[in-house]
Scaffold this active site. Structure first.
Site, PDB file in Angstrom:
ATOM      1  CB  CYS A 385      -0.921  -0.085   1.059  1.00 51.12           C
ATOM      2  SG  CYS A 385      -2.441   1.232   0.999  1.00 51.12           S
ATOM      3  CG  HIS A 511      -3.821  -3.607   2.592  1.00 54.50           C
ATOM      4  ND1 HIS A 511      -2.747  -3.599   3.630  1.00 54.50           N
ATOM      5  CD2 HIS A 511      -4.355  -2.668   2.229  1.00 54.50           C
ATOM      6  CE1 HIS A 511      -2.811  -1.994   3.554  1.00 54.50           C
ATOM      7  NE2 HIS A 511      -3.550  -1.429   2.860  1.00 54.50           N
ATOM      8  CD  GLU A 513      -1.699  -6.443   4.903  1.00 51.28           C
ATOM      9  OE1 GLU A 513      -1.826  -5.382   5.125  1.00 51.28           O
ATOM     10  OE2 GLU A 513      -1.314  -6.854   3.679  1.00 51.28           O
TER      11      GLU A 513
END
Length: 544
Positions: A385, A511, A513
């Site tokens: 990001c 993102h 994750e």
């Protein structure tokens, strides 16, 4: 044949906050899924914000984003990492969201003639949102209530869950209370009185816990748990110890299983369930405890002081470590402090550098310094990001030769706005839930690093941002060795950038994750840690 009845489990907390209700709820969800049950999970948060999207990471920790764009509490990250429960915006409700809905209904005249009150109107809305998850394909709904029993803002939620057994039958509901047993070193004993008071507060509201899970620093012993059971009006075998874990949070499900929590829940709710098989999870934990080697990853962020601000990133790094039999040691570096330090000294001994997301100008130059160091010294780099945006700015200044290049978020008058606001964001004035949010498609370039690790041409990843790589500069960057290896097929936005002649220099606007799990590390995190492992081996060979 009797109609299918979805069962409810309510998880509350007492004595102190941050006991790990979210983690415990997720572990319970995992155990029930391993017994063949279909589980849905939900978090109720008593704060007045409509969602955590506008809250500071220093106060709240990370904002977890779902596929449908829901900005939610970080505990939903635990739910997704541990279970297969489908999570949507209906999986996280706050006081603000409940009251907003009720007030909107009042304005429309839906309560015409009535005085709108906390009971029954607010509590009915809460119950409706809990029951919304019930369906023929759901066996159990696990609802976690944020905060601590005794908090004034949590009272409407407690009243609502007190009423639900009256609606669906007490036999279809289970109350689990998570509490703390403090150990006083001076007295040399554990103290059960705070737990007694916490349960007493619940009982005054009208909720009798069926199961107590007690957090402890050390084993309590049968005498203490029997005392807790007696004074809290709970069966002896329904007091479950949950001591602090030595190695990993992934020990929690196995610890609860050892205390037969899953069987206790199945029996109390009258559920038909398969025998449990946690062998895969045990194998995973064995890898956590017995790594073949270790690597050091520097995380250069803006919110390093708060341990949960980058919670999903730390977890995703651990998942990648499990995949490569490596212990990942995270070196947390405050980006703002890096601006005043010798970058070579701070980052010289690391095997990889990760720059995560964030908002605002603070610490940006420190992030850029870290990225420059990674690029020039061929240290594996992963940007996420804002980390991608900083990588674009660094490349623009150092390689393309665009002096003063910047993002319009930080410098509205920059002569080279290599990062600029998304077109659809320019007319938006409100802050909450207005960013580019949720799952978005991305097409990968053949032969790229991203295409190699994903092993597919089209992916979907979750977003949370307002700014983008300015397409005006794309060709100029490509001529200097920059590759845009992932592009949104619908609007042409750059989603992934790489430097091909680098051991690992990959940055993404999304993102990743949020899509990593313990037994299934995200491909990008796995590739990054694998590159870090290679660098570590090279460094060790040079020192021999």
């Amino acid at each position: 044949m009797a109609a299918h009845q979805t069962k409810h489990i309510f998880v509350t907390g007492g004595v102190v906050s941050s006991l790990g209700k979210g983690l415990t709820s997720a572990a319970i969800g995992l155990l029930l899924e391993k017994r063949g049950l279909r589980v849905r999970m939900q978090k109720l948060d008593p704060y007045i914000n409509v969602d955590p999207g506008t809250m500071s990471p220093f106060q709240h920790g990370e904002v977890y984003v779902l596929d449908d764009g829901g900005e939610t509490d970080l505990d939903l990250g635990h739910y997704e990492r541990f279970t297969n429960s489908k999570l949507t915006k209906d999986s996280n409700f706050t006081t603000g969201r409940i009251y907003s809905t009720v007030i909107a209904k009042e304005r429309k005249g839906e309560y015409l003639g009535e005085t709108v009150q906390v009971v029954p109107h607010i509590t009915n809305e809460i119950k409706a949102n809990i029951r919304k998850l019930a369906s023929p394909d759901v066996d159990v709904i696990i609802t976690e209530l944020g905060g601590t029993v005794g908090d004034i803002e949590g009272l409407p939620f407690l009243e609502a869950i007190r009423q639900i057994p009256l609606d669906v039958g007490r036999q279809n509901c289970l109350f689990i209370h998570l509490t703390l047993i403090p150990y006083l070193k001076a007295a040399g004993e554990a103290k059960t009185k705070p737990t007694q008071h916490s349960v007493g507060q619940l009982r005054q509201i009208g909720i009798q816990p069926d199961i107590l899970i007690v957090r402890t620093e050390r084993e309590l012993g049968r005498e203490a748990t029997d005392k807790i059971a007696l004074f809290c009006n709970v069966e002896k075998d329904a007091v479950i110890e949950e001591p602090d874990k030595e190695y990993s949070i992934y020990e929690v499900p196995l610890g609860l299983m050892d205390h037969k929590l899953d069987q206790l829940i199945v029996d109390k709710l009258g559920l038909r369930a398969d025998p449990i098989d946690m062998s895969q999870w045990a194998d995973l934990l064995h890898k956590v405890k017995n790594p073949s080697h270790e690597v050091t990853i520097a995380v250069v962020g803006k919110y390093i002081q708060h341990k949960d601000a980058y919670k999903s990133i730390y977890e995703a790094l651990d998942h990648a470590g499990i995949a490569h039999s490596a212990r990942v040691l995270v070196k947390r570096i405050e980006a703002e402090e890096l601006e005043r330090q010798d970058v070579d000294v701070v980052l010289g001994g690391v095997d990889g550098i990760l720059v995560p997301g964030g908002f605002g100008m603070r610490g940006i130059e420190g992030k850029i310094d870290a990225i420059r160091f990674a690029r020039e010294n061929e240290i594996p780099f992963f940007g996420i990001c804002l980390g991608m945006q900083c990588a674009v700015i660094e490349f623009a200044r150092s390689v393309v030769g665009l002096a003063g290049a910047n993002s319009t978020e930080f410098d509205t008058h920059t002569h080279h706005p290599v990062i600029c606001m998304l077109q659809e964001q320019k007319k938006i004035e409100e802050k909450g839930a207005t960013m580019r949010l949720g799952a978005q498609p991305c097409r990968l370039t053949g032969g790229s690093r991203a295409r190699e690790v994903y092993n597919t041409d089209l992916i979907s990843e979750r977003h949370r941002h307002r700014y983008e790589f300015n397409p005006v500069y794309r060709e100029e960057f490509v001529r200097k060795g920059f590759e845009v290896s992932g592009v949104n097929p619908d609007n042409g936005l750059a989603e992934i950038i790489e430097i091909p002649n680098h051991p690992w220099f990959v940055a993404v606007q999304f993102h990743p994750e949020f899509k990593s799990k313990p037994p299934a590390a995200h491909p990008l995190f796995s590739g990054f840690v694998q590159a870090a492992c290679s660098r570590h081996r090279q460094r060790m060979e040079l020192t021999v």
